[in-house]
Scaffold this active site. Sequence first.
Site, PDB file in Angstrom:
ATOM      1  N   LYS B  95       0.880  -1.177   0.000  1.00 37.98           N
ATOM      2  CA  LYS B  95       0.000   0.000   0.000  1.00 37.98           C
ATOM      3  C   LYS B  95       0.915   1.223   0.000  1.00 37.98           C
ATOM      4  O   LYS B  95       1.637   1.480   0.967  1.00 37.98           O
ATOM      5  CB  LYS B  95      -0.882  -0.004   1.249  1.00 37.98           C
ATOM      6  CG  LYS B  95      -1.698   1.275   1.395  1.00 37.98           C
ATOM      7  CD  LYS B  95      -2.471   1.309   2.709  1.00 37.98           C
ATOM      8  CE  LYS B  95      -2.947   2.726   2.996  1.00 37.98           C
ATOM      9  NZ  LYS B  95      -3.550   2.845   4.334  1.00 37.98           N
ATOM     10  N   GLY B 156      -8.011   8.979  10.327  1.00 34.41           N
ATOM     11  CA  GLY B 156      -8.235   8.957  11.768  1.00 34.41           C
ATOM     12  C   GLY B 156      -9.363   9.865  12.232  1.00 34.41           C
ATOM     13  O   GLY B 156      -9.644   9.957  13.422  1.00 34.41           O
ATOM     14  N   ALA B 182      -9.440   5.248   5.084  1.00 40.86           N
ATOM     15  CA  ALA B 182      -9.290   6.425   5.932  1.00 40.86           C
ATOM     16  C   ALA B 182     -10.576   7.214   6.122  1.00 40.86           C
ATOM     17  O   ALA B 182     -11.262   7.548   5.163  1.00 40.86           O
ATOM     18  CB  ALA B 182      -8.211   7.365   5.394  1.00 40.86           C
ATOM     19  N   GLY B 183     -10.860   7.496   7.350  1.00 40.72           N
ATOM     20  CA  GLY B 183     -11.964   8.394   7.679  1.00 40.72           C
ATOM     21  C   GLY B 183     -13.261   7.707   8.039  1.00 40.72           C
ATOM     22  O   GLY B 183     -14.188   8.336   8.534  1.00 40.72           O
ATOM     23  N   ASN B 204      -9.090   1.129  10.346  1.00 37.08           N
ATOM     24  CA  ASN B 204      -8.196   0.810  11.443  1.00 37.08           C
ATOM     25  C   ASN B 204      -8.631   1.545  12.707  1.00 37.08           C
ATOM     26  O   ASN B 204      -9.118   0.938  13.652  1.00 37.08           O
ATOM     27  CB  ASN B 204      -6.764   1.200  11.050  1.00 37.08           C
ATOM     28  CG  ASN B 204      -5.740   0.708  12.064  1.00 37.08           C
ATOM     29  OD1 ASN B 204      -6.066   0.327  13.173  1.00 37.08           O
ATOM     30  ND2 ASN B 204      -4.483   0.703  11.683  1.00 37.08           N
ATOM     31  N   THR B 205      -8.548   2.879  12.689  1.00 34.29           N
ATOM     32  CA  THR B 205      -8.817   3.651  13.903  1.00 34.29           C
ATOM     33  C   THR B 205     -10.192   3.345  14.503  1.00 34.29           C
ATOM     34  O   THR B 205     -10.323   3.182  15.708  1.00 34.29           O
ATOM     35  CB  THR B 205      -8.728   5.162  13.588  1.00 34.29           C
ATOM     36  OG1 THR B 205      -7.494   5.400  12.942  1.00 34.29           O
ATOM     37  CG2 THR B 205      -8.807   5.984  14.859  1.00 34.29           C
TER      38      THR B 205
END
Lengths: 64, 254, 384
Positions: B95, B156, B182-183, B204-205
Amino acid sequence: MRVNGKEMTLGNCQNLLQFLEVNQFDVATLAVARNGEIIPKPTYDTVVLCEEDTLEVVRFVGGG
Amino acid sequence: MTDQLVIGGHPFNSRFILGSGKFSLEIVKAVIENGGAEIVTLALRRANLGGEENILDYIPLNVTLLPNTSGARTAEEAVKIARLAREINCGNFVKVEVIRDSKYLFPDNYETIKATEILAKDGFVVLPYMYPDLNVARDLVSAGAAAVMPLAAPIGSNKGLSTRDFIEILVNEIAVPIIVDAGIGRPSQACEAMEMGVDAVMCNTAVATAKNIPLMARAFGQAIESGRNAYLAGLGRVLTEAEASSPLTGFLED
Amino acid sequence: MAVKRTDPMAYQPGMAMIASDIRDKVLINVDNYDYSKVSARDVEEALKKNHLSLEDYGALLSPAATPYLEEMAKKAIIETRRYFGNSIGLFTPLYIANYCENNCVYCGFNCKNKIRRGKLSRAEMESELEAIAKTGLTEILILTGESRHHSGVEYIGAAVKLAAEYFATVGIEIYPLNADEYAYLKKCGADFVSVYQETYNLDKYQQVHLSGPKRVFPYRFDAQERALMGGMRGVSFGALLGLDDFRKDAFATGLHAFFIQQKYPHAEIGFSTPRLRPFINNANNNPNDVHEQQLLQVMLAYRLLMPFAGITISTRERAGFRDHVIGMVATKISAGVRVGVGGHEQEEKGDEQFEISDPRSVTEVHQMILNRGLQPVYRDYIRV
């Protein structure tokens, strides 16, 4: 020698593989760049180090 | 009916790509299994001397590893990180993320294209993280990207699909898989992205900051699967259009 | 007496081959397209969507969509207005030569048809261009028959250069060229290339293109791509409706344009929807099962597949049809049309390609556009 930013000495090690094993790195799961150049893993036992070398030893950690 | 996600010729049954950052190694396996993830991202960091715990020991063997190039600020650095990662012998997926903005952590599309081109030529399966821009996505595909990973919102931020309209354009125009990255903050947002037709969601977050991390992974896995099914089933659309007062086709002859 | 015909897939000397998978992609999809299997439900589903899949597009071209023409029109008018506003482009064709080496059974220019042949000299071109420019038009389409002998690339290039002095936009509708020849005409001032495949059914194609360069199916198919490789700004597509199964041909035309647009996203895409027309020595040539309703269905399907594409409405159609489709689905209309060689200022130097149905002048068409609450547009962009 500089390894991951720390001063280390080569000691009696003849090659990269020995150096990593003596210092208890898990050779199977890491990668090494010497003086900015990536070293192919099959050649670790033929790469002769010297005290002026800079090593980066990296491995996987959690990341997104 | 098999509905597989194919990236660079490799088929996957799950469309949930899990980021492994920000939680402890002991639960990595449970999180992966609960979420049903078949692809897990990793980062590369300096190894310490002697006997430290290794994340690879916690990841089931059938999972495809997706090392990222986090920390790279230029194409050159990203290429170097990817090549280092490949020496660990965990496959050729990468990635690409090139970030030189420490406030918003936005990817640098220009450097990302350059890195993608070099790595694809070098035999990597390249998944570039990008700001959703159609022209850039096209250039990434031309450069050899196996998928593109547009951001939904600042990384995040857990804000959800802030870039929805632009990602939808990518879904319509780009032939390789679109993976929203993301997001995404909630399972419902992941589901919304999947309903829209993206091919996979990475997060992830949102998982890592839950109280019960494995349970949240399960929730994401289910939401992603549910959104995929809704997309395949064909969503009904509500059109709000004015009715013409007289027929438009009344003029036809013969 | 049996005449031996050449293989329509075999290139003739001088025709450059390019590497492209678009022809295969189009033809496989067309082979698999079975419009008899489309249900009303499929059509309704397609009409709900903001972006058509290729299956949705096939549904809108099927007989099952016939009862939904009004719904399609309502959707099309919104799309057309969204992308083009009220503007309607105006242009006129200028035929500079009608020599032809092809034997195409449906065309008045075919080399076996005994008609008056001619080509314009430089002075004649100049007087024609001047006369057309006086009507206020700033866009022109230069046409020829297919004869490298009588109307070679140099000859066409000279015409384009001259036309570029009088007109802001110059398009060409000539025989297919190699990419380097398109690049040359681009340098001369041409921006748009129209090439019509006529039919995408190879069997039919070889039955109606008996001889001449046009018999080579793949060389014609790749013309738009070569034009874009040569640097052209836009390309137009069209099937001659009524020649073969019009639903399959329209399906193929849309896919051809769709895949070209995907591969060359900067290209401007245009469609034309010619139907067969009577011509000199063949007054009975007719569009078979393509009535106005079917013609409109094809136009609407093109619009809904590619909302941003230009669609031209030909003088082959009657004024009443043309007036209603502009703004709803068509975005470009020709006016003051002559389809013989010259004829705008001078006497025609050669006979017509087909019979036109709408002889109105530029002023008349301009006024009609205004009366319909639309805006006539003479130039879309400037050349820099």
